[in-house]
Design a protein around this motif. Structure first.
Motif, PDB file in Angstrom:
ATOM      1  N   GLU A  18       5.620   7.598  -1.140  1.00 25.62           N
ATOM      2  CA  GLU A  18       5.640   6.898   0.145  1.00 25.62           C
ATOM      3  C   GLU A  18       6.695   5.796   0.167  1.00 25.62           C
ATOM      4  O   GLU A  18       7.305   5.527   1.213  1.00 25.62           O
TER       5      GLU A  18
ATOM      6  N   ARG B  88       1.079  11.027   5.637  1.00 26.75           N
ATOM      7  CA  ARG B  88       0.226   9.851   5.402  1.00 26.75           C
ATOM      8  C   ARG B  88       0.786   8.627   6.113  1.00 26.75           C
ATOM      9  O   ARG B  88       0.036   7.819   6.680  1.00 26.75           O
ATOM     10  N   LEU B  89       2.113   8.500   6.112  1.00 29.87           N
ATOM     11  CA  LEU B  89       2.728   7.356   6.774  1.00 29.87           C
ATOM     12  C   LEU B  89       2.706   7.506   8.291  1.00 29.87           C
ATOM     13  O   LEU B  89       2.621   6.506   9.013  1.00 29.87           O
TER      14      LEU B  89
ATOM     15  N   SER C  63       9.389   5.918   3.151  1.00 30.28           N
ATOM     16  CA  SER C  63       9.514   4.783   4.063  1.00 30.28           C
ATOM     17  C   SER C  63      10.890   4.138   3.967  1.00 30.28           C
ATOM     18  O   SER C  63      11.408   3.599   4.951  1.00 30.28           O
TER      19      SER C  63
ATOM     20  N   ALA D  63       0.231   8.892   9.831  1.00 24.84           N
ATOM     21  CA  ALA D  63      -1.149   8.519  10.159  1.00 24.84           C
ATOM     22  C   ALA D  63      -1.334   7.000  10.173  1.00 24.84           C
ATOM     23  O   ALA D  63      -2.184   6.481  10.913  1.00 24.84           O
ATOM     24  N   ARG D  64      -0.554   6.290   9.394  1.00 21.17           N
ATOM     25  CA  ARG D  64      -0.631   4.822   9.366  1.00 21.17           C
ATOM     26  C   ARG D  64       0.225   4.185  10.457  1.00 21.17           C
ATOM     27  O   ARG D  64       0.232   2.954  10.593  1.00 21.17           O
TER      28      ARG D  64
ATOM     29  N   LEU E 144       3.508   4.240  10.557  1.00 13.47           N
ATOM     30  CA  LEU E 144       4.703   3.657   9.940  1.00 13.47           C
ATOM     31  C   LEU E 144       5.938   4.533  10.083  1.00 13.47           C
ATOM     32  O   LEU E 144       7.073   4.030  10.015  1.00 13.47           O
TER      33      LEU E 144
ATOM     34  N   GLY F 240       0.798  -1.220   0.000  1.00 14.59           N
ATOM     35  CA  GLY F 240       0.000   0.000   0.000  1.00 14.59           C
ATOM     36  C   GLY F 240       0.825   1.262   0.000  1.00 14.59           C
ATOM     37  O   GLY F 240       0.412   2.285   0.560  1.00 14.59           O
TER      38      GLY F 240
ATOM     39  N   ASP G 117       6.544  -0.694  13.355  1.00 14.99           N
ATOM     40  CA  ASP G 117       5.659  -1.194  12.302  1.00 14.99           C
ATOM     41  C   ASP G 117       6.179  -0.811  10.918  1.00 14.99           C
ATOM     42  O   ASP G 117       6.035  -1.584   9.954  1.00 14.99           O
ATOM     43  N   GLY G 118       6.755   0.381  10.818  1.00 16.88           N
ATOM     44  CA  GLY G 118       7.302   0.822   9.543  1.00 16.88           C
ATOM     45  C   GLY G 118       8.471  -0.041   9.105  1.00 16.88           C
ATOM     46  O   GLY G 118       8.596  -0.398   7.923  1.00 16.88           O
TER      47      GLY G 118
END
Length: 292
Positions: free
Chosen positions: A181, A213-214, A185, A216-217, A219, A176, A229-230
């Motif tokens: 991103e 955005r990452l 990442s 918020a996830r 990551l 995703g 988690d990232g």
């Protein structure tokens, strides 16, 4: 498939520089300049050389295959590169560029028995790949094989690296991660400094928005470093990439792959000694480790 996946990663480390030297060699820039490409930066020749196997590709096809490049940056070069020279002319120049580059690095060594054997082994691996969903792999595999062993070796390493790269895009999609991103990442786990990704063309605002955005996830942290988690997600991406790149090495076998690594070691050494490649790769070679 862990053994084959591990082998796929180690062979990528071994063979990637043999392919990538094209995009940095003075001989390649000279061939591009002879076609009237602007060589003040490396991007016009990069997009021409790498995209030419696809034919006169348009912006959308090029954007799809380059993925982590800003679509705006891709559109600056494709399809404009075909106004300068046809794909066929570029492919001819590419072969000349590789020939001159390898001769400059290896001298008479381009005809050594080791190069002949390495080319045969690499070609066996390259011709065993599956091309479904892998546009750059298939496009390069459709090209005629060069007769000279050093050129056949480069062509085989190109098919294999594009095979891995095409699979990497599948892994990024599965995770995703969009184009920007993917880079955010990757930088977040320390693969390469953020500044090294500037050539991909994303604006500071786009980079910041991708970071948010990452965040918020869960990551990436607000400071741009990866969360647990990232890191796990990027490890998943690397593992899937290795898994999807494993088939040609499984078919070649560990013994023949080891022999190929041994035979190409002098070429790899010559590439590094040439000083042509950047000290820090944006690919994460030598900085990103995957535990098996």
């Amino acid at each position: 498939m862990s053994a084959s996946s591990r082998l796929a990663r180690s062979m990528w480390h071994q063979l990637e520089p043999l392919h990538a030297v094209l995009y940095f060699s003075p001989q390649a820039f000279e061939e591009a300049a002879a076609l009237n490409y602007d060589v003040d930066t490396r991007w016009p020749s990069y997009f021409a050389y790498r995209t030419a196997p696809l034919g006169a590709a348009g912006t959308r096809l090029a954007t799809a295959t380059y993925y982590s490049f800003s679509p705006r940056t891709v559109a600056e070069h494709v399809p404009a590169v075909w106004d300068v020279a046809t794909p066929e002319q570029v492919l001819d120049a590419r072969v000349r560029a590789v020939d001159r580059t390898y001769r400059a690095m290896l001298g008479d060594g381009v005809a050594a028995d080791g190069i002949v054997e390495a080319a045969e082994l690499a070609r066996r691996a390259a011709e065993s790949v599956q091309v479904e969903g892998r546009a750059l792999t298939a496009a390069n595999l459709d090209l005629p094989w060069p007769d000279e062993p050093h050129l056949a070796l480069w062509h085989a390493t190109t098919v294999l690296r594009e095979h891995r790269g095409d699979g990497h895009l599948v892994a990024l999609n599965a995770a995703g991660l969009d184009g920007c991103e993917a880079l955010v990442s990757f930088a977040a786990i320390g693969a390469a400094p953020v500044a090294n990704f500037a050539g991909r063309g994303w604006s500071e605002q786009e980079w910041d928005e991708a970071t948010q955005r990452l965040v918020a996830r869960g990551l990436v942290k607000p400071d741009g470093t990866a969360t647990e988690d990232g890191r796990a997600l990027r490890d998943q991406v690397e593992r899937m990439t290795d898994d999807l790149a494993a088939e040609p090495w499984r078919r070649l076998g560990e013994d023949r792959a080891a022999r190929l690594g041994q035979l190409t070691a002098p070429v790899l050494g010559a590439v590094f000694e040439s000083g042509l490649l950047p000290m820090t790769s944006t690919l994460g070679i030598a900085t990103v480790q995957v535990a098996y």
